[in-house]
Design a protein around this motif. Sequence first.
Motif, PDB file in Angstrom:
ATOM      1  N   ASP A 177      -5.233  -7.202  -3.702  1.00  0.00           N
ATOM      2  CA  ASP A 177      -6.510  -6.542  -3.475  1.00  0.00           C
ATOM      3  C   ASP A 177      -7.655  -7.495  -3.131  1.00  0.00           C
ATOM      4  N   ILE A 178      -7.395  -8.810  -3.243  1.00  0.00           N
ATOM      5  CA  ILE A 178      -8.483  -9.753  -2.985  1.00  0.00           C
ATOM      6  C   ILE A 178      -8.151 -10.792  -1.912  1.00  0.00           C
ATOM      7  N   ILE A 179      -6.913 -10.778  -1.431  1.00  0.00           N
ATOM      8  CA  ILE A 179      -6.456 -11.817  -0.508  1.00  0.00           C
ATOM      9  C   ILE A 179      -7.119 -11.709   0.866  1.00  0.00           C
ATOM     10  N   ILE A 180      -7.458 -10.464   1.258  1.00  0.00           N
ATOM     11  CA  ILE A 180      -7.865 -10.194   2.643  1.00  0.00           C
ATOM     12  C   ILE A 180      -9.381 -10.174   2.814  1.00  0.00           C
ATOM     13  N   GLU A 181      -9.803 -10.789   3.919  1.00  0.00           N
ATOM     14  CA  GLU A 181     -11.159 -10.598   4.421  1.00  0.00           C
ATOM     15  C   GLU A 181     -11.004  -9.937   5.776  1.00  0.00           C
ATOM     16  N   VAL A 202      -0.118  -6.594   2.739  1.00  0.00           N
ATOM     17  CA  VAL A 202      -1.514  -6.263   2.427  1.00  0.00           C
ATOM     18  C   VAL A 202      -2.131  -5.308   3.449  1.00  0.00           C
ATOM     19  N   GLY A 203      -1.304  -4.792   4.350  1.00  0.00           N
ATOM     20  CA  GLY A 203      -1.766  -3.748   5.254  1.00  0.00           C
ATOM     21  C   GLY A 203      -2.446  -4.209   6.520  1.00  0.00           C
ATOM     22  N   HIS A 204      -2.249  -5.474   6.895  1.00  0.00           N
ATOM     23  CA  HIS A 204      -2.835  -6.010   8.121  1.00  0.00           C
ATOM     24  C   HIS A 204      -1.758  -6.766   8.909  1.00  0.00           C
ATOM     25  N   PRO A 205      -0.744  -6.047   9.393  1.00  0.00           N
ATOM     26  CA  PRO A 205       0.399  -6.704  10.012  1.00  0.00           C
ATOM     27  C   PRO A 205       0.057  -7.478  11.284  1.00  0.00           C
ATOM     28  N   VAL A 206       0.761  -8.582  11.474  1.00  0.00           N
ATOM     29  CA  VAL A 206       0.687  -9.318  12.732  1.00  0.00           C
ATOM     30  C   VAL A 206       1.735  -8.741  13.669  1.00  0.00           C
ATOM     31  N   LYS A 207       1.607  -9.026  14.971  1.00  0.00           N
ATOM     32  CA  LYS A 207       2.536  -8.436  15.936  1.00  0.00           C
ATOM     33  C   LYS A 207       3.953  -8.971  15.782  1.00  0.00           C
ATOM     34  N   GLU A 208       4.052 -10.281  15.543  1.00  0.00           N
ATOM     35  CA  GLU A 208       5.367 -10.896  15.392  1.00  0.00           C
ATOM     36  C   GLU A 208       5.212 -12.317  14.877  1.00  0.00           C
TER      37      GLU A 208
END
Length: 253
Positions: A247-251, A83-89
């Motif tokens: 498209d709706i999962i992220i805040e 969703v385009g908001h990657p975590v570091k690891e």
Amino acid sequence: MNEPQTKFPSVKMYGINVSKMNMKETVQYLTEAVQHKETHQVITANPIMFMAALNDASFAKAMQSAELVVPDGTGLVWAADYVGHPVKERVPGFDLMFDLLKVANEKSWKVYLLGTTAEAIQESATKLKKQYPNIDFVKARDGFFTEKEDMDVVEDIRKLSPDLLFIARSVETQEPWIYKYKRELNIPVMMGVGGTFDIIAGKLKRAPKWMQKLRLEWFYRLLQQPSRYKRMLDLPKFVFRVRRDKDIIIEKK
């Protein structure tokens, strides 16, 4: 109970704040939480837990209210990236617990072990005491107690006032139990550790390194515990939900 305000980079998926910190940053953050006596429920989350939250409002509340949710499952790492908001690891709960114990050994903290069978928790305590001689393991208690006994367990923990509380109970019980009693417990770090004590005690084995690198720990666990197959069906369901809800999962934070 109000939703906590995060003091670290995170991505909010399905209303649950997932930390973007790496392992080193997570350990440092929790070290400071202990030093400042700040109450933290730590959830080492995976897709199965997210699916439980999507299907159970009370479980969702426990996860949404946690002070720190780390991406234990590789499925969460994939979802954040998708969703385009990657975590570091990925921050595996097993490794996080041992990294915290290393700090506890350096600082002579107090630790309470709670969960699994009486035999497994005592064997775990014996091994951990040898590995971390400077830690004050204040108690090791099995996790087979009834709701009527909850307050006795809570009072026992409060009396011993540990810096770290590690709890190993079923997925359905572990996080909701911590959420329900964390204000009464008032412990700096309270963390559910699932099958960790069974691995320490030798009842289960952790996946070999090559399987961990290939993100196949879930499959190795399934081979050891075939009865978990129904629970594992939530893995493809989670992938489907994330793809559908992209498209709706992220805040955004």
